[in-house]
Motif scaffolding. Sequence first.
Motif, PDB file in Angstrom:
ATOM      1  N   HIS A 106     -15.741 -14.381  -4.146  1.00  0.00           N
ATOM      2  CA  HIS A 106     -16.689 -13.730  -5.343  1.00  0.00           C
ATOM      3  C   HIS A 106     -18.097 -14.185  -5.801  1.00  0.00           C
ATOM      4  CE1 HIS A 106     -15.926 -11.379  -9.385  1.00  0.00           C
ATOM      5  NE2 HIS A 106     -17.263 -11.127  -8.891  1.00  0.00           N
ATOM      6  N   ASN A 107     -18.876 -13.967  -5.083  1.00  0.00           N
ATOM      7  CA  ASN A 107     -20.494 -14.454  -5.281  1.00  0.00           C
ATOM      8  C   ASN A 107     -20.432 -15.770  -5.233  1.00  0.00           C
ATOM      9  OD1 ASN A 107     -23.070 -13.638  -5.955  1.00  0.00           O
ATOM     10  ND2 ASN A 107     -22.642 -13.973  -8.100  1.00  0.00           N
ATOM     11  N   THR A 139     -18.336 -11.183  -1.520  1.00  0.00           N
ATOM     12  CA  THR A 139     -19.427 -10.485  -2.397  1.00  0.00           C
ATOM     13  C   THR A 139     -20.326 -11.493  -2.792  1.00  0.00           C
ATOM     14  OG1 THR A 139     -18.655 -11.048  -4.395  1.00  0.00           O
ATOM     15  CG2 THR A 139     -17.478  -9.232  -3.498  1.00  0.00           C
ATOM     16  N   ASN A 140     -21.640 -10.724  -2.649  1.00  0.00           N
ATOM     17  CA  ASN A 140     -22.867 -11.697  -3.171  1.00  0.00           C
ATOM     18  C   ASN A 140     -23.859 -10.737  -3.618  1.00  0.00           C
ATOM     19  OD1 ASN A 140     -24.828 -13.907  -2.717  1.00  0.00           O
ATOM     20  ND2 ASN A 140     -22.834 -14.795  -2.699  1.00  0.00           N
ATOM     21  N   HIS A 141     -24.475 -11.550  -4.947  1.00  0.00           N
ATOM     22  CA  HIS A 141     -25.795 -11.092  -5.392  1.00  0.00           C
ATOM     23  C   HIS A 141     -27.063 -11.644  -4.816  1.00  0.00           C
ATOM     24  CE1 HIS A 141     -23.739  -8.869  -8.936  1.00  0.00           C
ATOM     25  NE2 HIS A 141     -22.665  -9.139  -7.809  1.00  0.00           N
ATOM     26  N   ARG A 142     -26.842 -12.613  -3.723  1.00  0.00           N
ATOM     27  CA  ARG A 142     -27.925 -13.425  -3.340  1.00  0.00           C
ATOM     28  C   ARG A 142     -28.236 -12.731  -1.975  1.00  0.00           C
ATOM     29  NH1 ARG A 142     -24.404 -16.269  -5.911  1.00  0.00           N
ATOM     30  NH2 ARG A 142     -24.819 -17.747  -7.487  1.00  0.00           N
ATOM     31  N   GLN A 159     -19.719  -7.016   0.359  1.00  0.00           N
ATOM     32  CA  GLN A 159     -19.821  -6.302  -1.138  1.00  0.00           C
ATOM     33  C   GLN A 159     -21.309  -6.972  -1.671  1.00  0.00           C
ATOM     34  OE1 GLN A 159     -16.424  -5.693  -3.490  1.00  0.00           O
ATOM     35  NE2 GLN A 159     -17.696  -4.853  -4.994  1.00  0.00           N
ATOM     36  N   PHE A 160     -22.146  -5.792  -1.672  1.00  0.00           N
ATOM     37  CA  PHE A 160     -23.354  -6.295  -2.131  1.00  0.00           C
ATOM     38  C   PHE A 160     -24.177  -5.348  -2.936  1.00  0.00           C
ATOM     39  CE2 PHE A 160     -28.059  -6.639  -1.741  1.00  0.00           C
ATOM     40  CZ  PHE A 160     -28.314  -8.143  -2.089  1.00  0.00           C
ATOM     41  N   PRO A 161     -24.514  -5.486  -4.152  1.00  0.00           N
ATOM     42  CA  PRO A 161     -25.059  -4.469  -5.069  1.00  0.00           C
ATOM     43  C   PRO A 161     -26.406  -3.866  -4.580  1.00  0.00           C
ATOM     44  CG  PRO A 161     -25.572  -6.753  -6.129  1.00  0.00           C
ATOM     45  CD  PRO A 161     -24.802  -6.943  -4.830  1.00  0.00           C
TER      46      PRO A 161
END
Length: 163
Positions: A106-107, A139-142, A159-161
């Motif tokens: 998770h991120n 999952t990551n936001h970077r 999983q990426f936003p």
Amino acid sequence: MKQVTLGRTGIVTEKNAFGALPIQRVTREYAAMLLRKAFDAGITFFDTARSYSDSEEKIGFALSDVREKLILATKTPSTTAEGFWKDLETSLSLLKTDYIDIYQFHNPSFCPKPGDGTGLYEAMLEAREQGKIRFIGLTNHRLNVAEEAVRSGLYDTLQFPFC
């Protein structure tokens, strides 16, 4: 509903999924009603995380009787192998299942890899060998970590936003 294949898992599911972050803000009974309504409307992919307080427990409460018809994804924020195993066992218990379809880091601030000294990726492999998880995700936001995960070839899903 339109269907998609999740990464390289071979899992085909509806494009629309149930993201369980918001159900931590409602009662167990209300969450169960929402989850069943989603399932009855054709949603079979449910995504949650250890970090989403009681959402795993609510999913287990509401949907354990239809587990074989679901795709369950959850996440561990752990940065140690010991924490990984604790999170995994807690998730399995709360979700009332003996396996998770997609278990995700998770991120993380880095891309876990074999031999990186954390033991995280090795724990994922062992959990998969034990049949506790089916696929390994991140999952990551970077953007840099997400790109590294893709280049590594180690992950079944990312999983990426984005909009």
